[in-house]
Design an enzyme around this catalytic site. Structure first.
Site, mmCIF file in Angstrom:
data_model
loop_
_atom_site.group_PDB
_atom_site.id
_atom_site.type_symbol
_atom_site.label_atom_id
_atom_site.label_comp_id
_atom_site.label_asym_id
_atom_site.label_seq_id
_atom_site.Cartn_x
_atom_site.Cartn_y
_atom_site.Cartn_z
ATOM 1 N N LYS A 18 -8.162 -15.606 25.977
ATOM 2 C CA LYS A 18 -7.869 -14.454 25.127
ATOM 3 C C LYS A 18 -8.031 -14.760 23.644
ATOM 4 O O LYS A 18 -7.516 -15.766 23.149
ATOM 5 C CB LYS A 18 -6.424 -14.006 25.388
ATOM 6 C CG LYS A 18 -6.069 -12.723 24.684
ATOM 7 C CD LYS A 18 -4.578 -12.455 24.713
ATOM 8 C CE LYS A 18 -4.177 -11.682 23.473
ATOM 9 N NZ LYS A 18 -2.758 -11.651 23.239
ATOM 10 N N LYS A 76 5.360 -17.171 24.398
ATOM 11 C CA LYS A 76 5.918 -17.444 23.062
ATOM 12 C C LYS A 76 6.991 -18.518 23.155
ATOM 13 O O LYS A 76 7.096 -19.400 22.305
ATOM 14 C CB LYS A 76 6.530 -16.163 22.471
ATOM 15 C CG LYS A 76 5.503 -15.125 22.063
ATOM 16 C CD LYS A 76 5.314 -15.110 20.548
ATOM 17 C CE LYS A 76 4.020 -14.477 20.084
ATOM 18 N NZ LYS A 76 3.899 -13.060 20.280
ATOM 19 N N LYS A 98 -4.446 -13.656 17.509
ATOM 20 C CA LYS A 98 -4.151 -14.069 16.140
ATOM 21 C C LYS A 98 -3.464 -15.423 16.074
ATOM 22 O O LYS A 98 -3.722 -16.226 15.200
ATOM 23 C CB LYS A 98 -3.248 -13.019 15.486
ATOM 24 C CG LYS A 98 -3.980 -11.745 15.128
ATOM 25 C CD LYS A 98 -3.025 -10.599 14.828
ATOM 26 C CE LYS A 98 -3.674 -9.268 15.145
ATOM 27 N NZ LYS A 98 -2.829 -8.108 15.068
HETATM 28 P P1 TYM Z 1 -1.381 -6.479 19.136
HETATM 29 O O1 TYM Z 1 -1.222 -6.251 17.686
HETATM 30 O O2 TYM Z 1 -1.165 -7.842 19.676
HETATM 31 O O3 TYM Z 1 -2.781 -6.017 19.616
HETATM 32 C C1 TYM Z 1 -3.241 -4.712 19.331
HETATM 33 C C2 TYM Z 1 -4.169 -4.221 20.417
HETATM 34 O O4 TYM Z 1 -5.268 -5.108 20.557
HETATM 35 C C3 TYM Z 1 -5.374 -5.493 21.919
HETATM 36 N N1 TYM Z 1 -5.865 -6.883 21.989
HETATM 37 C C4 TYM Z 1 -6.812 -7.277 22.839
HETATM 38 N N2 TYM Z 1 -7.509 -6.591 23.757
HETATM 39 C C5 TYM Z 1 -8.440 -7.275 24.459
HETATM 40 N N3 TYM Z 1 -8.675 -8.609 24.289
HETATM 41 C C6 TYM Z 1 -7.978 -9.337 23.368
HETATM 42 N N4 TYM Z 1 -8.241 -10.617 23.200
HETATM 43 C C7 TYM Z 1 -6.989 -8.661 22.604
HETATM 44 N N5 TYM Z 1 -6.127 -9.050 21.628
HETATM 45 C C8 TYM Z 1 -5.446 -7.944 21.264
HETATM 46 C C9 TYM Z 1 -3.981 -5.385 22.491
HETATM 47 O O5 TYM Z 1 -4.008 -5.247 23.888
HETATM 48 C C10 TYM Z 1 -3.484 -4.155 21.779
HETATM 49 O O6 TYM Z 1 -3.897 -2.992 22.446
HETATM 50 N N6 TYM Z 1 2.601 -4.857 21.467
HETATM 51 C C11 TYM Z 1 1.408 -4.357 20.861
HETATM 52 C C12 TYM Z 1 1.677 -3.396 19.718
HETATM 53 C C13 TYM Z 1 2.530 -2.247 20.132
HETATM 54 C C14 TYM Z 1 2.156 -1.190 21.014
HETATM 55 C C15 TYM Z 1 3.305 -0.365 21.124
HETATM 56 C C16 TYM Z 1 0.983 -0.868 21.692
HETATM 57 C C17 TYM Z 1 3.822 -2.033 19.762
HETATM 58 N N7 TYM Z 1 4.293 -0.923 20.370
HETATM 59 C C18 TYM Z 1 3.289 0.778 21.917
HETATM 60 C C19 TYM Z 1 0.979 0.288 22.479
HETATM 61 C C20 TYM Z 1 2.122 1.096 22.599
HETATM 62 C C21 TYM Z 1 0.671 -5.573 20.334
HETATM 63 O O7 TYM Z 1 1.210 -6.610 20.244
HETATM 64 O O8 TYM Z 1 -0.505 -5.387 19.907
#
Ligand code: TYM
Length: 352
Positions: free
Chosen positions: A203, A116, A206
């Site tokens: 990857k 980031k 978004k």
């Molecule tokens: P976020 O919103 O970026 O993504 C949500 C979930 O989707 C998975 N993901 C992917 N998995 C495989 N390949 C990809 N290209 C891909 N893009 C997204 C992410 O690994 C995630 O599981 N920090 C977390 C949100 C969060 C969280 C937590 C998760 C906040 N607190 C506590 C678990 C426990 C996040 O940014 O997710």
């Protein structure tokens, strides 16, 4: 006495529509796990979304839409507790307390933070928000989400592996300094996946504009898939294996993504048939794209239909989220109280 049930927790930021990376990286496991005998908590990480979204209406709308998408994908409100992170404000207090045992250097080495940071340096307007303390402290808040419900397991995609490791480290440090207080979750499974983006990058994400979304209509799906870069002729695969993990890395990146998705969505014989065409170096990329688009549409259609169910009014969603947060509140308050006691702050001191 019956054995204590395991606790599973995960969350997704409400930053726009869910994509195939979210689904195959996380939601698919959420759905599978709710059939087991663990307590499943899945939340909408609206505090975390504040690191990228600045428009208040957008974040509120995206939160409600996220619940609809969760349910449309198959998360069952009767078997999983689905809540909104900010309806559990004691998470923010736990994050503050955990911050006291978190080394800044540890946070600065986080790969998501570094990524980031380099994006913001390249284009200060890129994500809407300046480089904030919230972004640096993102993993501490995430640790609070996990530790507050005493989670045993955190199903996430491979990209979140480091964040879960950080949560374990923070909990261990806390326990070491203040005595056994926090439950340490298991590390992320080795099977966690990372779905590649339509631009052929490592990857789907978004902020990379390279996603295929669960709510994309057929026209959008076809347009996105047709746009995948396939100008390179097939390369020698140099292996007899048909296993995706063996052959996909040897294809040009855009083509590899098409096969990756085909392998996820289509029956095995369709994937193998197209692999045969690739090995024979036939001219087939147009057909591959059309076929893949059909499988994507078949996958999306029931999700879109459920998502648009008129029974989902904003008021009913709002009431549902609040009621669920109340179910999580007792365990969350218990954890925060235990940490306050362990650290010796507030009125807990007089109770000890
Ligand atoms: P976020 O919103 O970026 O993504 C949500 C979930 O989707 C998975 N993901 C992917 N998995 C495989 N390949 C990809 N290209 C891909 N893009 C997204 C992410 O690994 C995630 O599981 N920090 C977390 C949100 C969060 C969280 C937590 C998760 C906040 N607190 C506590 C678990 C426990 C996040 O940014 O997710």
């Amino acid at each position: 006495m019956s054995a204590k049930r395991e606790v599973i927790l995960s969350g997704i930021r409400p930053t726009g529509r869910l994509h195939f990376g979210n689904y195959f990286g996380a939601i698919q496991s959420f759905i599978r796990l709710q059939d087991g005998d663990a307590d499943c908590y899945y939340f909408i990480a609206d505090y975390h979304a504040l690191t990228t979204i600045t428009e208040r209406r957008e974040i509120y709308r995206a939160t409600l839409d996220m619940l609809k998408t969760y349910v449309a994908c198959g998360l069952d409100p009767a078997r999983s507790v689905i809540y909104r992170q900010s309806d559990l404000p004691c998470t923010a207090e736990l994050s503050l307390l955990l911050g006291m045992v978190t080394n800044i250097g540890h946070l600065e080495r986080g790969t998501t933070y570094k990524d980031k940071l380099s994006r913001l340096e390249a284009d200060p307007k890129v994500e809407g928000n300046p480089l904030s303390f919230g972004l640096l402290g993102y993993p501490v808040l995430m640790a609070a989400d996990i530790l507050i419900v005493k989670a045993d397991m955190v199903p996430v995609g491979d990209d979140q592996r480091q964040h879960v490791e950080m949560a374990c480290d923070i909990a261990q440090k806390f326990n070491h300094r203040f005595g056994e207080t926090l439950k340490i979750p298991r590390p992320v499974s080795r099977e966690a996946v990372r779905i590649p983006g339509l631009d052929g990058s490592g990857k789907m994400g978004k902020s990379d504009n390279n996603t295929l979304d669960l709510l994309d209509d057929p026209k959008t799906v076809l347009k996105k898939i047709k746009g995948v870069e396939t100008s390179t002729d097939p390369l020698d695969l140099d292996t007899d294996s048909d296993a995706p993990e063996m052959v996909l890395p040897k294809m040009p990146p855009g083509v590899g993504v098409l096969y990756y998705l085909l392998n996820l969505l289509a029956p095995e014989e369709v994937y193998l048939d197209f692999l045969g065409k690739y090995r024979r170096k036939e001219k087939f990329y147009g057909m591959l794209k059309n076929t893949l688009a059909e499988y994507v549409n078949q996958f999306n259609a029931p999700i879109i239909e459920k998502y648009n169910d008129p029974a989902n009014s904003d008021e009913s969603i709002e009431a549902f989220l609040r009621a669920n947060a109340e179910k999580v509140t007792p365990v969350a308050l218990d954890t925060v109280e235990a940490c306050r006691m362990a650290m010796g702050i507030g009125h807990s001191l007089y109770r000890a």
